[in-house]
Design a protein around this motif. Structure first.
Motif, PDB file in Angstrom:
ATOM      1  N   LEU A 143      -5.926  -6.247   0.426  1.00 36.48           N
ATOM      2  CA  LEU A 143      -6.113  -5.228   1.454  1.00 36.48           C
ATOM      3  C   LEU A 143      -4.998  -5.413   2.476  1.00 36.48           C
ATOM      4  CD1 LEU A 143      -9.976  -5.620   1.838  1.00 36.48           C
ATOM      5  CD2 LEU A 143      -8.749  -3.871   0.542  1.00 36.48           C
ATOM      6  N   LEU A 144      -4.098  -4.466   2.522  1.00 37.00           N
ATOM      7  CA  LEU A 144      -2.947  -4.566   3.420  1.00 37.00           C
ATOM      8  C   LEU A 144      -3.321  -4.172   4.843  1.00 37.00           C
ATOM      9  CD1 LEU A 144      -0.218  -3.095   1.056  1.00 37.00           C
ATOM     10  CD2 LEU A 144      -0.702  -5.512   1.554  1.00 37.00           C
ATOM     11  N   ALA A 145      -2.593  -4.722   5.800  1.00 41.14           N
ATOM     12  CA  ALA A 145      -2.846  -4.452   7.214  1.00 41.14           C
ATOM     13  C   ALA A 145      -2.750  -2.957   7.498  1.00 41.14           C
ATOM     14  CB  ALA A 145      -1.851  -5.224   8.081  1.00 41.14           C
ATOM     15  N   ASP A 146      -3.579  -2.512   8.435  1.00 46.32           N
ATOM     16  CA  ASP A 146      -3.503  -1.135   8.934  1.00 46.32           C
ATOM     17  C   ASP A 146      -3.544  -1.196  10.457  1.00 46.32           C
ATOM     18  OD1 ASP A 146      -6.215  -1.468   9.697  1.00 46.32           O
ATOM     19  OD2 ASP A 146      -6.947  -0.500   7.880  1.00 46.32           O
ATOM     20  N   GLU A 147      -3.811  -0.091  11.095  1.00 46.11           N
ATOM     21  CA  GLU A 147      -3.788  -0.086  12.563  1.00 46.11           C
ATOM     22  C   GLU A 147      -4.951  -0.847  13.195  1.00 46.11           C
ATOM     23  OE1 GLU A 147      -5.693   3.594  10.970  1.00 46.11           O
ATOM     24  OE2 GLU A 147      -3.724   2.748  10.701  1.00 46.11           O
ATOM     25  N   HIS A 148      -5.966  -1.229  12.398  1.00 50.34           N
ATOM     26  CA  HIS A 148      -7.136  -1.908  12.936  1.00 50.34           C
ATOM     27  C   HIS A 148      -7.325  -3.340  12.417  1.00 50.34           C
ATOM     28  CE1 HIS A 148      -8.392   1.878  14.659  1.00 50.34           C
ATOM     29  NE2 HIS A 148      -8.285   2.443  13.463  1.00 50.34           N
ATOM     30  N   ASN A 149      -6.859  -3.623  11.210  1.00 50.85           N
ATOM     31  CA  ASN A 149      -7.138  -4.902  10.555  1.00 50.85           C
ATOM     32  C   ASN A 149      -5.872  -5.542  10.012  1.00 50.85           C
ATOM     33  OD1 ASN A 149     -10.154  -4.713  10.564  1.00 50.85           O
ATOM     34  ND2 ASN A 149      -9.716  -2.897   9.354  1.00 50.85           N
ATOM     35  N   GLU A 150      -5.869  -6.871  10.014  1.00 50.63           N
ATOM     36  CA  GLU A 150      -4.791  -7.603   9.359  1.00 50.63           C
ATOM     37  C   GLU A 150      -5.082  -7.671   7.860  1.00 50.63           C
ATOM     38  OE1 GLU A 150      -1.868  -8.829   9.945  1.00 50.63           O
ATOM     39  OE2 GLU A 150      -1.815  -8.281  12.049  1.00 50.63           O
ATOM     40  N   SER A 151      -4.108  -8.072   7.081  1.00 51.49           N
ATOM     41  CA  SER A 151      -4.265  -8.185   5.633  1.00 51.49           C
ATOM     42  C   SER A 151      -5.289  -9.256   5.262  1.00 51.49           C
ATOM     43  CB  SER A 151      -2.931  -8.553   4.980  1.00 51.49           C
ATOM     44  OG  SER A 151      -1.988  -7.531   5.195  1.00 51.49           O
ATOM     45  N   CYS A 152      -5.950  -9.048   4.133  1.00 51.73           N
ATOM     46  CA  CYS A 152      -6.811 -10.071   3.534  1.00 51.73           C
ATOM     47  C   CYS A 152      -6.820  -9.850   2.024  1.00 51.73           C
ATOM     48  CB  CYS A 152      -8.224 -10.054   4.117  1.00 51.73           C
ATOM     49  SG  CYS A 152      -9.216  -8.651   3.637  1.00 51.73           S
ATOM     50  N   ILE A 153      -7.308 -10.833   1.298  1.00 51.62           N
ATOM     51  CA  ILE A 153      -7.364 -10.737  -0.162  1.00 51.62           C
ATOM     52  C   ILE A 153      -8.797 -11.018  -0.599  1.00 51.62           C
ATOM     53  CG2 ILE A 153      -6.554 -11.690  -2.357  1.00 51.62           C
ATOM     54  CD1 ILE A 153      -3.904 -12.363  -0.998  1.00 51.62           C
TER      55      ILE A 153
END
Length: 144
Positions: free
Chosen positions: A121-131
């Motif tokens: 899950l790549l970073a967006d305007e609200h969250n950082e990346s995670c796998i």
């Protein structure tokens, strides 16, 4: 005010010791000492009826800060998504490409242990990346 309580996280699984040793590698935990009065888990198991042997195992944070993890054999397999899961905090304080690189490196290490990467899950305007990952028995967890 109520006091803070210690807790353990319990995993229902098919192979308690195998799954516990996987999570020891993931988290840097140690196998828990055997039950009181026994020199080893094998010695404890030998006192049980054959159908109960190997039915439980545990691991602990060597620093004493993290929760104890307990693994118990159950007859049924995993069939649905976990409602509760562990988030392994490998990217704390990192952002952007530096965070993603740390997550991908840990993902590769855990895949070598038998884990499976489900999605990045790549970073967006609200969250950082995670796998999103699965352990060796299919339990979901995140690299965060």
């Amino acid at each position: 005010m109520s006091s803070v309580r210690k807790f353990q996280v319990t995993f229902d699984c098919a192979e308690p010791e195998r799954l516990a040793r996987f999570w020891c590698e993931v988290l840097g935990y140690d196998p828990a000492p055997p039950p009181r009065g026994f020199a080893s888990w094998d010695a404890f198991d030998r006192t049980l009826p054959p159908e109960q042997r190997g039915g439980a195992f545990a691991c602990v944070d060597p620093s004493g800060e993290g929760p104890r993890l307990y693994f118990q054999r159950v007859p049924e397999g995993k069939v649905v998504k976990n409602r509760v899961h562990l988030c392994v905090r490998v990217g704390t304080g990192l952002v952007g490409e530096e965070r993603l690189a740390a997550l991908r490196a840990e993902c590769a290490r855990l895949e070598a242990l038998g884990a499976r990467c489900q999605r990045v899950l790549l970073a967006d305007e609200h969250n950082e990346s995670c796998i999103v990952m699965q352990d060796i028995e299919g339990n979901e967890f995140c690299l965060d």
